[in-house]
Design a protein around this motif. Structure first.
Motif, PDB file in Angstrom:
ATOM      1  N   ASP A 427       5.523 -15.558  18.542  1.00 31.56           N
ATOM      2  CA  ASP A 427       6.491 -16.510  19.110  1.00 31.56           C
ATOM      3  C   ASP A 427       6.000 -17.064  20.444  1.00 31.56           C
ATOM      4  N   GLY A 428       5.322 -16.240  21.224  1.00 29.68           N
ATOM      5  CA  GLY A 428       4.815 -16.730  22.512  1.00 29.68           C
ATOM      6  C   GLY A 428       3.843 -17.880  22.324  1.00 29.68           C
ATOM      7  N   ASN A 454       8.966 -11.469  17.545  1.00 32.68           N
ATOM      8  CA  ASN A 454       9.517 -10.237  18.129  1.00 32.68           C
ATOM      9  C   ASN A 454      10.221 -10.546  19.443  1.00 32.68           C
ATOM     10  N   SER A 456       9.259 -11.650  22.129  1.00 28.86           N
ATOM     11  CA  SER A 456       8.536 -11.012  23.241  1.00 28.86           C
ATOM     12  C   SER A 456       7.125 -11.540  23.354  1.00 28.86           C
ATOM     13  N   GLU A 458       4.790  -9.473  23.215  1.00 26.05           N
ATOM     14  CA  GLU A 458       4.785  -8.041  22.913  1.00 26.05           C
ATOM     15  C   GLU A 458       3.469  -7.376  23.324  1.00 26.05           C
TER      16      GLU A 458
END
Ligand code: PPY
Ligand code: MG
Length: 543
Positions: A427-428, A454, A456, A458
């Protein structure tokens, strides 16, 4: 005589370029106009210059050909610095073409728009990011300059930079000389091959590691042939994951040092003669090994030289070296401890919450049914998860490690090869360049994107547990797919994931965005080993 812009395009095509990725701007408009009207190479425009650079990079990695990224002066070119830097570090042959102010424009005493400090600030910056440069401001020598720069791009397999003053695009220039392949010192290649073969024969645990240059220089088949003759264990570097896919070479696996599977690490670390073909000696390829690879007994063929222990042979082309080895190699028959990669088992299609390893299982299941798809991966746990996808062609920034490559890199693969890619992204990284998917409809691209959501950063949380800024909001990316011209699938369970993958594969009409919801803190087995390795190495160094 062709005009300057046309001469550049013809020379690119002659050297194997298949398309141009770009975003115009006023200093580049005259070049873009000729690009379109000449019809020499197709143009694919994207939305933001980093996407242009990443797409060109992905295209080059898959095709092993020149790729072209075309931008405007200043605001455009400087936006592309990071992808070009990555291409330099990871050895992709990318031609950066930038429009530039015309010959007379500097003379009026005003600062020109898009100018930084001086008119040549951009030139100075790109000099640091590329292996050859030319400003095509002298029509009398332009043909030679174009050939010099493009040939270097192919020889070194690194980015180059061409600057085209906007008032010269139609000025007639001499035809560009044909590609001149590199020569290399064949005697040195011969001696190196003989020394290396005798070292391998004398070793009790010889092993082979294949790196990205094998693909860059188009010699994976030769490397497979050599491996088949020698009969030694074969591994790839982390960067080289996906090499030798479908080559009928029994692959022990991908070397990840202490982050990898112990039997693969043993093959490399316990070897008394490790032959590394085209491997980038970076910390991501070797760092987590804690210095366990003994370079005094290793052979490293890279960047046009062969290092054998503590001495080296200069001016040896990887292709020549491998050819010479094939010509004289004898079977060593030391198959080593493992000849096949470990299996992670099939996906259980139930209502359990997703874990990254389930994504690897689901993709393995899909590929087993429909055959492998070409893959790109972004940086993050999606890349570590990919280590458990059965060895499949995979381009990823495993060394320079920029985020943002996955989606535009995959679009570049589809543009250049016509093959439907499978893209892994977190997602980042999706927040950075995922929007380039909006360009799929225009060009008929239909990648399957698996977004590891997630909520995040992460991987950063793994390096530094604690801070709240690692938390990202849930943007419901799947809902955004429709507006971008694709289809979204948001999945939270293993059964939903399996179904979404099958549905996505069956729907070829548009891009598919599978948003896989993962709990924070759930990481792949490889990232977990990576973390453990880093922790124990830093504990050791503090003792
Ligand atoms: C890279 O990621 O840079 C590689 O060259 C590896 C690779 C392997 C298979 C297909 C494309 C790229
Ligand atoms: Mg994430």
């Amino acid at each position: 005589m062709p005009g300057l812009a046309e001469a550049v395009l013809l020379a690119l095509k002659d050297r194997g370029a298949g398309e141009v990725f770009g975003i115009p701007g006023d200093f580049a408009l005259p070049f873009f106009k000729i690009l379109e009207s000449s019809d020499i190479l197709p143009l694919y425009t994207l939305s933001h210059e980093p996407g242009v650079g990443f797409a060109a990079d992905g295209a080059a990695r898959f095709t092993s050909r020149l790729s072209v990224a075309c931008v405007t002066y200043g605001a455009g070119a400087l936006n592309m610095i990071n992808p070009v830097a990555q291409a330099y570090a990871e050895k992709t042959p990318m031609v950066v073409i930038s429009g530039a102010p015309g010959a007379g424009e500097a003379a009026n005493g005003l600062l020109l728009h898009h100018q930084v400090k001086r008119l040549d600030s951009q030139w100075e910056i790109f000099k640091e990011l590329t292996c050859a440069q030319a400003r095509l401001d002298d029509p009398a020598v332009a043909h030679r300059e174009i050939a010099r720069v493009l040939d270097r791009c192919l020889h070194e397999s690194r980015p180059v930079y061409l600057e085209i003053p906007r008032d010269l695009v139609a000025t007639p220039v001499n035809p560009v000389p044909a590609y001149l392949p590199p020569s290399g010192n064949s005697e040195a290649a011969q001696s190196a091959a003989r020394e290396v073969l005798s070292r391998l024969a004398a070793a009790s645990r010889p092993a082979l590691m294949v790196g990205v240059e094998a693909r860059r220089y188009g010699i994976e088949d030769k490397v497979a042939e050599l491996a088949a003759i020698l009969k030694v264990p074969v591994t790839t570097s982390f960067m080289g994951r996906g090499l030798m896919a479908g080559k009928n070479v029994p692959l022990a696996g991908t070397y990840l040092g202490a982050a990898g599977k112990p039997d693969v690490s043993a093959v490399v670390e316990e070897s008394d003669c490790l032959l590394m073909l085209g491997v980038i000696l970076s910390d991501t390829n070797f760092g987590v090994s804690g210095g366990k690879v003994d370079m005094r007994h290793a052979v490293h063929a890279f960047d046009g030289q062969v290092r054998v222990g503590l001495h080296y042979y200069p001016d040896v082309l990887l292709r020549d070296f491998v050819d010479r080895m094939i010509a004289e190699a004898r079977p060593l028959d030391r198959a080593g401890p493992s000849a096949a990669e470990e299996e992670i088992g099939a996906l259980i299609e139930d209502a359990d919450t997703l874990h990254p390893m389930d994504i690897a299982r689901a993709i393995n299941g899909l590929f087993a049914e429909v055959g492998p798809m070409p893959m790109t991966s972004d940086m993050g746990d999606c890349l570590f998860t990919a280590m458990d996808i059965d060895n499949t062609e995979l381009a990823a920034p495993g060394y320079y490690a920029s985020m943002g490559f996955g989606v535009p890199g995959g679009l570049g693969v589809q543009a250049a090869t016509g093959r439907r890619p499978l893209i892994l992204v977190g997602d980042g990284a999706f927040q950075m360049t995922g929007w380039e998917l909006g360009n799929c409809r225009k060009y008929g691209w239909n990648p399957i994107v698996v977004l590891f959501n997630n909520t995040s950063w992460e991987m950063l949380r793994v390096f530094q547990p604690g801070p709240a800024y690692h938390d990202l909001p849930d943007w419901h990316y799947a809902d955004l797919a429709t507006g971008l011209g694709g289809r979204g699938h948001r999945v939270s369970t293993r059964a939903e994931l399996a179904k979404a993958l099958r549905d996505a594969y069956a729907d070829e009409s548009r891009f598919q965005l599978i948003e896989a919801m993962l709990p924070r803190g759930a990481i792949s087995d490889t990232l977990q080993r990576f973390v453990n390795a880093i922790r124990s190495l830093s504990a050791l160094s503090q003792e």
